[in-house]
Design a protein around this motif. Structure first.
Motif, PDB file in Angstrom:
ATOM      1  N   MET A   1      37.094 -89.469  -9.730  1.00 31.94           N
ATOM      2  CA  MET A   1      38.160 -88.718 -10.374  1.00 31.94           C
ATOM      3  C   MET A   1      37.682 -87.289 -10.600  1.00 31.94           C
ATOM      4  N   ASP A   2      38.552 -86.320 -10.303  1.00 37.28           N
ATOM      5  CA  ASP A   2      38.267 -84.899 -10.544  1.00 37.28           C
ATOM      6  C   ASP A   2      39.316 -84.349 -11.506  1.00 37.28           C
ATOM      7  N   LEU A   3      38.901 -83.441 -12.369  1.00 34.55           N
ATOM      8  CA  LEU A   3      39.810 -82.778 -13.300  1.00 34.55           C
ATOM      9  C   LEU A   3      39.558 -81.282 -13.288  1.00 34.55           C
ATOM     10  N   SER A   4      40.607 -80.500 -13.496  1.00 33.73           N
ATOM     11  CA  SER A   4      40.428 -79.052 -13.597  1.00 33.73           C
ATOM     12  C   SER A   4      41.505 -78.463 -14.496  1.00 33.73           C
ATOM     13  N   ALA A   5      41.222 -77.276 -15.016  1.00 40.89           N
ATOM     14  CA  ALA A   5      42.171 -76.544 -15.857  1.00 40.89           C
ATOM     15  C   ALA A   5      42.107 -75.077 -15.467  1.00 40.89           C
ATOM     16  N   THR A   6      43.265 -74.450 -15.373  1.00 34.15           N
ATOM     17  CA  THR A   6      43.348 -73.035 -15.021  1.00 34.15           C
ATOM     18  C   THR A   6      44.029 -72.275 -16.145  1.00 34.15           C
ATOM     19  N   TYR A   7      43.359 -71.224 -16.595  1.00 34.36           N
ATOM     20  CA  TYR A   7      43.914 -70.363 -17.642  1.00 34.36           C
ATOM     21  C   TYR A   7      44.294 -69.027 -17.018  1.00 34.36           C
ATOM     22  N   GLU A   8      45.581 -68.703 -17.049  1.00 37.35           N
ATOM     23  CA  GLU A   8      46.079 -67.459 -16.485  1.00 37.35           C
ATOM     24  C   GLU A   8      46.985 -66.779 -17.504  1.00 37.35           C
ATOM     25  N   PRO A   9      46.461 -65.811 -18.244  1.00 31.89           N
ATOM     26  CA  PRO A   9      47.280 -65.136 -19.263  1.00 31.89           C
ATOM     27  C   PRO A   9      48.445 -64.385 -18.631  1.00 31.89           C
ATOM     28  N   VAL A  10      49.573 -64.384 -19.344  1.00 27.00           N
ATOM     29  CA  VAL A  10      50.745 -63.649 -18.888  1.00 27.00           C
ATOM     30  C   VAL A  10      50.509 -62.169 -19.114  1.00 27.00           C
ATOM     31  N   SER A  11      50.637 -61.386 -18.043  1.00 27.11           N
ATOM     32  CA  SER A  11      50.345 -59.957 -18.149  1.00 27.11           C
ATOM     33  C   SER A  11      51.279 -59.157 -17.255  1.00 27.11           C
ATOM     34  N   GLU A  12      51.721 -58.021 -17.734  1.00 28.10           N
ATOM     35  CA  GLU A  12      52.550 -57.112 -16.945  1.00 28.10           C
ATOM     36  C   GLU A  12      51.693 -56.075 -16.225  1.00 28.10           C
ATOM     37  N   LYS A  13      50.389 -56.107 -16.472  1.00 27.04           N
ATOM     38  CA  LYS A  13      49.497 -55.143 -15.842  1.00 27.04           C
ATOM     39  C   LYS A  13      49.290 -55.490 -14.377  1.00 27.04           C
ATOM     40  N   ARG A  14      48.887 -54.491 -13.612  1.00 28.52           N
ATOM     41  CA  ARG A  14      48.630 -54.729 -12.187  1.00 28.52           C
ATOM     42  C   ARG A  14      47.436 -55.656 -11.995  1.00 28.52           C
ATOM     43  N   TRP A  15      46.405 -55.480 -12.811  1.00 23.14           N
ATOM     44  CA  TRP A  15      45.228 -56.365 -12.742  1.00 23.14           C
ATOM     45  C   TRP A  15      45.583 -57.692 -13.396  1.00 23.14           C
ATOM     46  N   LYS A  16      45.429 -58.764 -12.666  1.00 20.55           N
ATOM     47  CA  LYS A  16      45.686 -60.096 -13.198  1.00 20.55           C
ATOM     48  C   LYS A  16      44.443 -60.948 -12.955  1.00 20.55           C
ATOM     49  N   GLY A  17      43.967 -61.571 -14.012  1.00 21.15           N
ATOM     50  CA  GLY A  17      42.790 -62.418 -13.900  1.00 21.15           C
ATOM     51  C   GLY A  17      43.081 -63.822 -14.396  1.00 21.15           C
ATOM     52  N   SER A  18      42.330 -64.786 -13.909  1.00 21.32           N
ATOM     53  CA  SER A  18      42.476 -66.171 -14.353  1.00 21.32           C
ATOM     54  C   SER A  18      41.123 -66.866 -14.280  1.00 21.32           C
ATOM     55  N   TRP A  19      40.981 -67.894 -15.111  1.00 23.88           N
ATOM     56  CA  TRP A  19      39.757 -68.693 -15.129  1.00 23.88           C
ATOM     57  C   TRP A  19      40.085 -70.114 -14.696  1.00 23.88           C
ATOM     58  N   SER A  20      39.229 -70.675 -13.843  1.00 21.26           N
ATOM     59  CA  SER A  20      39.382 -72.061 -13.407  1.00 21.26           C
ATOM     60  C   SER A  20      38.144 -72.853 -13.821  1.00 21.26           C
ATOM     61  N   PHE A  21      38.385 -73.944 -14.540  1.00 19.47           N
ATOM     62  CA  PHE A  21      37.302 -74.819 -14.993  1.00 19.47           C
ATOM     63  C   PHE A  21      37.530 -76.209 -14.404  1.00 19.47           C
ATOM     64  N   GLY A  22      36.463 -76.867 -14.002  1.00 17.30           N
ATOM     65  CA  GLY A  22      36.666 -78.185 -13.417  1.00 17.30           C
ATOM     66  C   GLY A  22      35.410 -79.029 -13.431  1.00 17.30           C
ATOM     67  N   VAL A  23      35.632 -80.321 -13.259  1.00 17.85           N
ATOM     68  CA  VAL A  23      34.532 -81.277 -13.112  1.00 17.85           C
ATOM     69  C   VAL A  23      34.849 -82.184 -11.927  1.00 17.85           C
ATOM     70  N   TYR A  24      33.952 -82.210 -10.973  1.00 18.66           N
ATOM     71  CA  TYR A  24      34.048 -83.084  -9.810  1.00 18.66           C
ATOM     72  C   TYR A  24      33.333 -84.381 -10.138  1.00 18.66           C
ATOM     73  N   ASN A  25      33.997 -85.529  -9.922  1.00 18.37           N
ATOM     74  CA  ASN A  25      33.420 -86.844 -10.201  1.00 18.37           C
ATOM     75  C   ASN A  25      33.169 -87.014 -11.699  1.00 18.37           C
ATOM     76  N   VAL A  26      34.251 -87.009 -12.463  1.00 17.97           N
ATOM     77  CA  VAL A  26      34.195 -86.971 -13.927  1.00 17.97           C
ATOM     78  C   VAL A  26      33.369 -88.107 -14.516  1.00 17.97           C
ATOM     79  N   TYR A  27      33.572 -89.337 -14.037  1.00 20.33           N
ATOM     80  CA  TYR A  27      32.866 -90.464 -14.660  1.00 20.33           C
ATOM     81  C   TYR A  27      31.546 -90.810 -13.955  1.00 20.33           C
ATOM     82  N   GLY A  28      31.066 -89.908 -13.122  1.00 12.83           N
ATOM     83  CA  GLY A  28      29.702 -90.023 -12.599  1.00 12.83           C
ATOM     84  C   GLY A  28      29.454 -91.166 -11.639  1.00 12.83           C
ATOM     85  N   ARG A  29      30.439 -91.546 -10.862  1.00 12.55           N
ATOM     86  CA  ARG A  29      30.258 -92.603  -9.871  1.00 12.55           C
ATOM     87  C   ARG A  29      29.243 -92.170  -8.807  1.00 12.55           C
TER      88      ARG A  29
END
Length: 777
Positions: free
Chosen positions: A711-739
């Protein structure tokens, strides 16, 4: 006999097309469909007539569409996933050119032409299209899924679809409906990619930032595709924004990427440059044991286009990628692909579109070993020069015809060894010439029945420049030297194909199809997942073209105004001239060695059930796919000539994929995978010879690797912005339960209990966290 059959097929097609000639006088409305925001040409856009929704067409792979209608006023209904639906009013008193610009969903800064207003057009392509076994993936969809090391990956995503199975942990190799890895035709802007993986399969060669469209066809491909038995993975690069400059990229734990695109001449020409590199080697330099080691890959995508005039456009695209792996001065290896495509699009008339492509593909690898003043080198290469001419003829509202030809000149340099530790020998390159002509018609026979049918005539000629041996069951029976430039053995095969879709009602349809595919390039591999040093060979005096005949049937049903979708397909595929190594095959780097002497040939079969259920709208979206299948081979000289499981056989394969828009800033996604382990051959006994343990084996592929799941899980944080520069963060874990999934299982004498044997399992990843910062401006 085959040529006569082809003439009959063409005659039947001509009779069908002739109905257009005698129809009432019609006028054409035609043009291109683009993304209003960046000028990208859009593929597969549905254009319908409001007054008669049975009259419809989809834009071709270059964004061109054409409809034929009697004199009068009409409203065009236009739709495409990811874009707002709209309608366009037209008045036909003569041929009309109507270019269309679509607005991306969620893009509020839009100013469309006055005639365009939003309308409700149903997105039910799965119910109306005759094409079977086809999946199209949006890059936005790929972006949302959790992946290894935080790298969004086309190859990993398609393995979440039914009928497409991974070759192993971390591998980008895949098998489709029982086919081997080499039976997939992988195209990047029409150029063949012979090794689509980086870092031994942990990454694919495709940088998603540079891509526009990805589709995979599982065996029932239209006649314009050929050369492989199992599937076509057609990947198209972005053209480049022709309205504004954009930069986007990402910085991750072990890799970073950067793309730049923009106009060369506004709304007339554009470019895109996209690069990516890993830097695991930077961290290795901080260690004492591996500071002189190399471990990285890079790739570079380039594309430019220029609109000569209203009807003609030129494209030039290229891909350059390389892997480098080394351990100090003792071992080094590198491998990579180079592709280039020069393409000319021409709108010849309101009904006829032409695409001419000149394509170059190259894949090669090099290995070097050095120890105690002994050196060893190994290298191999496959190179193609390819000319394609394709036509799209919108013959009428009932017929969309594609026809053309293709000619490929192959040069395959077999694995060649050199150095002080072996007898140096150059291998002569093998030359061959592959040609094909095809015709294909998408025929709307009635309001409910659509038929896609065609034929491809494939020809493969062995060319001179080497000695060709003929073997029967591994025994040499003849040998012939063919001078360079002369024609040797030529294989000719007719490949008929037909699929049909019958619309039962507004929410359901049934499909059926038959196709024949042939393949003249073959990959010889000792591993299930594939290695960079696997060897390509062409059909020869001993190796015959592989042939596959596939029949399939399917049922599709949509629910809740097309927001939910259920598709089911069953298939049966029989295969001829399948290749496997004989028992105890010895592949050595000796001047007398001929790999064809170690091969045996036979037949194969594959059959199965594929199910996929999708939720396509709302905060929660995703799909569940399941495959129940079997794939076997029967080759004289293996397993007492009885059927045995193919290496890629997996009985069960399950994928659950989900994304949830928690709020405007946070997106949560996850996936769960389960599959039966690959078929393998484990030892059944052992004996001692000269102090060494020798294992004995019985039936081929009679055992199984352990079941695979994670099982893999991830979360993406992308703030709402009217500026030309747009940034986002992606966090994740591959193989969550350590199989600890098995990558390999080896056997050895048990030092703790002499006389017994123990199995040693190697696992690659227990769990892998990732964090990536993405940006665009």
């Amino acid at each position: 006999m085959q040529t006569s059959s082809f003439k009959v097929a063409v005659s039947i097609a001509a009779v069908c097309f002739s109905t257009v000639v005698f129809a009432q006088q019609n006028y054409s409305v035609s043009g291109t469909v683009k993304d209003q925001k960046n000028g990208e040409l859009l593929i597969g856009v549905s254009v319908k007539v409001a007054e008669d929704p049975s009259i419809s067409v989809t834009s071709n792979e270059y964004g061109f569409y054409s409809l034929s209608l009697p004199k009068g006023s009409y409203t065009l209904l236009v739709s495409s996933p990811g874009f707002k639906d709209f309608q366009q009013s037209i008045n036909l008193e003569n041929d009309v050119k109507q270019n269309i610009q679509l607005i991306q969903e969620g893009d509020e800064k839009t100013s469309q032409i006055d005639e365009v207003v939003i309308s409700a057009v149903k997105k039910d392509k799965n119910l109306s299209s005759a094409q079977m076994g086809t999946e199209t993936l949006s890059i936005k969809q790929i972006d949302k899924l959790p992946v290894l090391f935080g790298e969004k990956d086309v190859m990993k995503t398609i393995q979440l679809l039914p009928g497409i199975k991974s070759n192993g942990e971390g591998s980008s190799g895949f098998s489709v409906r029982g086919g081997a890895t080499d039976q997939n035709l992988i195209l990047l802007d029409e150029a063949a990619v012979y090794n689509a993986s980086h870092l031994l399969g942990f990454f694919s060669t495709f940088n998603s930032d540079a891509l526009k469209d990805v589709s995979i066809i599982k065996g029932n491909s239209p006649a314009q595709y050929g050369g492989r038995l199992s599937s076509v993975l057609d990947v198209k690069m972005k053209d480049g924004n022709n309205k504004d400059y954009n930069v986007n990229g990402g910085i991750g734990l072990i890799s970073s990427r950067l793309s730049v695109e923009g106009p060369i001449q506004k709304e007339k020409s554009s470019f895109i440059v996209s690069g990516r590199r890993t830097y695991a080697d930077v961290f290795l330099k901080a260690t004492d044991d591996f500071k002189d080691s190399k471990l990285y890959f890079y790739d570079l995508n380039l594309k430019a286009n220029y609109q000569i005039n209203e009807n003609n456009r030129l494209y030039l695209s290229g891909y350059f990628g390389r892997d480098v792996l080394g351990l100090g001065d003792t071992f080094s290896t590198d491998w990579g692909n180079t592709t280039a495509t020069l393409r000319w699009n021409s709108i010849i008339s309101s009904k006829l579109f032409s695409n001419t492509s000149f394509i170059y593909s190259n894949y090669n690898y090099n290995v070097a070993l050095s120890s105690n003043n002994n050196t060893f080198g190994l290298d191999s290469e496959i190179e193609d020069w390819n000319l394609k001419q394709d036509f799209s003829w919108f013959a009428g509202n009932k017929h969309s015809v594609k026809f053309g030809l293709q000619s490929i000149y192959h040069t395959i340099t077999p694995s060649s060894a050199s150095g002080t530790s072996v007898s140096s020998f150059p291998r002569n390159p093998r030359y061959s010439w592959e040609n094909a002509v095809y015709i294909n018609d998408d025929f709307k026979a009635t309001e409910k029945l659509t038929i896609n049918y065609g034929a491809r005539l494939a020809m493969f000629s062995v060319l001179g420049g080497d000695t060709f041996n003929t073997y029967q069951n591994g025994v040499l029976t003849d040998s012939e030297y063919l001078e360079k430039g002369k024609f040797g053995k030529t294989y000719v095969n007719l490949e008929p194909r037909i699929t049909a879709n019958y619309r039962i009602n507004e929410v359901s349809s049934i499909k059926g199809g038959y196709s024949r595919n042939t393949q003249n390039l073959h990959l010889l591999s000792n591993s299930g997942s594939g290695n960079p040093t696997d060897q390509w060979i062409g059909s020869s005096y001993t190796v015959k073209p592989e042939i596959a005949d596939q029949i399939s049937a399917g049922y599709s049903r949509n629910f809740n105004n097309n927001n939910y979708e259920l598709n089911a397909e069953i298939y049966y595929k029989s295969m001829q001239n399948q290749i496997d190594y004989k028992n105890g095959a010895q592949i050595s780097f000796d001047t007398a060695a001929d790999v064809e002497s170690e091969l045996l040939f036979g037949k194969g079969r594959a059959y199965g059930l594929e199910l996929i259920a999708k939720k396509k709208s709302g905060k929660l979206t995703g799909w569940i796919s399941y495959t129940l299948s079997k794939t076997e081979r029967q080759i004289n000289g293996i397993n007492d000539n009885e059927w045995y499981d193919a290496r890629q056989d997996k009985t069960h394969d399950l994928s659950v994929v989900a994304t949830y828009q928690l709020n405007p800033k946070w997106l949560i996604s996850g996936l769960f995978l389960y599959s039966t382990g690959n078929a393998v051959t484990f030892p059944t006994g052992k004996y001692e010879l000269n102090g060494q343990t020798v294992f004995q084996y019985s039936n081929r592929n009679a055992d199984r690797m352990p079941a695979y799941h994670r099982m893999d899980l991830s979360a993406t944080y992308e703030p709402v912005s009217e500026k030309r520069w747009k940034g986002s963060w992606s966090f994740g874990v591959y193989n969550v339960y350590g199989r600890e999934n098995a990558y390999t299982i080896t056997f050895e004498d048990n030092p703790n209990n002499p006389g017994t044997t123990r199995a040693m399992q190697t696992s690659l990843f227990k769990w892998v966290p990732n964090i990536t910062y993405n940006f665009k401006f």
